[in-house]
Design a protein around this motif. Structure first.
Motif: not given
Length: 357
Positions: A265-266, A305-307, A325-331, A339-345
């Motif tokens: 997914x993107x 939206x993030x996630x 993004x499809x994932x964002x920082x846990x905090x 730690x996730x640095x802006x996962x886009x897919x």
């Protein structure tokens, strides 16, 4: 409840009351008191600890220890006994074999009562003995709860409730339940006792022991289940509905659980698949694969939206990714990925459990 010997009443715990009634006192019921006791599996015909009732108490004991001590020599002119003021003074498990009993005026055996020809050792004179070494204990039945079914990991109880405006003379009521699982029936808010006030034996019918004499509200509650299928391992899917059966992914619906593979997914995208349970209500959540693990994904609605979010839309399961993004920082999101640095897919899958029909 703690098994501490406390008394229980029939109104509070009818099933426990029936189990323990009259065991200690007529007309009353008490829980067993296991405080400070070892628990021993009930023999129940095995023959190792036979002759005991379930729940009975047993005192501690050791295997008996016996032996004897003979005199090295004998001097005929030396006499032992009260007449000579030198009766043997023995203690514990030691006793005389012939002659005078310890500290007594009564001779034992058939030998000269004035002579001691040996000694005996008997532990039962001091401590309880048996044919085994054991601590004091209570007999219990050790059981294991097992649920039959293919690839079954566990069962989650799901409450089911039926409310009926019953009519005068009505006696039978329909309600889906599992025989052997908890079942409660209330008449105008008063709890009825299974066996005395109603019976339930076929999984679909509850029968009152007497017909209603007036219009009454009947409420029935029970626990159903959600069956979780075997999820050991993983597989590459083609966008269809799959469940696990005998270690393989198949498309037939053998359980109230399914796993949907949405592939890659993107960000800022919407993906749709059919609800594997038709129009039935489901619980579902999306996971995203990151850093070698699957983890639940969430969505925060900030600046577009993030996630990643998985949810039901009628007879469809929808995955919506965030604008950025499809994932964002846990905090920021509470996601478990670290730690996730802006996962886009990324790879995405959705767990689906049916909770309705």
């Amino acid at each position: 409840m703690e098994c501490n010997g406390q008394e229980i009443t029939e109104s509070q715990y009818p099933e426990l009351f029936a189990l323990y009634k009259d065991q200690q006192q007529a007309g009353k019921a008490f829980l067993p008191d296991h405080r400070g006791e070892f628990l021993r599996g009930w023999d129940n015909g095995r023959g190792v600890d036979d002759g005991r009732a379930l729940g009975s108490h047993q005192g501690d004991a050791i295997r008996n220890i016996t032996g004897s001590m003979g005199l090295v020599g004998h001097v005929a002119s030396v006499h032992y006994g009260p007449a000579w003021g030198n009766a043997p003074s023995l203690s514990g498990a030691i006793d005389v074999a012939r002659g005078w009993a310890q500290n007594s005026t009564t001779p034992v055996g058939n030998a000269d009562p004035n002579a001691i020809n040996g000694f005996t050792f008997d532990a039962s004179k001091v401590v309880p003995t048996a044919n085994e070494n054991r601590p004091r204990n209570n007999a219990v039945m050790v059981i294991i709860k097992a649920v039959s079914g293919p690839n079954l990991l566990s069962q989650i109880a799901v409450p089911q409730r039926t409310v009926i405006n019953a009519s005068t003379g009505q006696q039978n009521f329909s309600h889906s339940y599992e025989v052997g699982r908890p079942l409660w029936v209330y008449m105008n808010g008063v709890k009825l006792i299974q066996g005395d006030d109603f019976t339930a034996t076929d999984g679909s019918t509850i029968s009152l022991t007497r017909p209603l004499v007036a219009d009454t509200d009947i409420e029935i509650e029970s626990f159903g289940k959600i069956v979780l299928s075997d999820m050991i391992g993983d597989s590459t899917h083609d966008g269809q509905s799959y469940v696990r059966k005998d270690g393989a992914w198949v498309t037939e619906k053998i359980a109230d659980y399914a796993l949907l593979d949405f592939g890659t997914v993107t960000k800022n995208s919407r993906y749709v698949q059919d609800n594997p349970f038709g129009d039935a209500s489901v619980i579902c959540y999306a996971e995203v694969f990151f850093n070698g693990n699957w983890g639940q994904a969430y969505m925060i609605w900030a600046d577009g939206g993030f996630g990643t979010q998985g949810s039901q839309w009628g007879n469809q399961i929808v995955v919506q990714t965030g604008r950025h993004e499809v994932l964002n920082s846990p905090r920021n999101t509470g996601m478990p990925h670290g730690a996730v640095a802006g996962l886009t897919s990324g790879l995405c899958r959705v767990h689906v459990w049916r909770v309705g029909v």
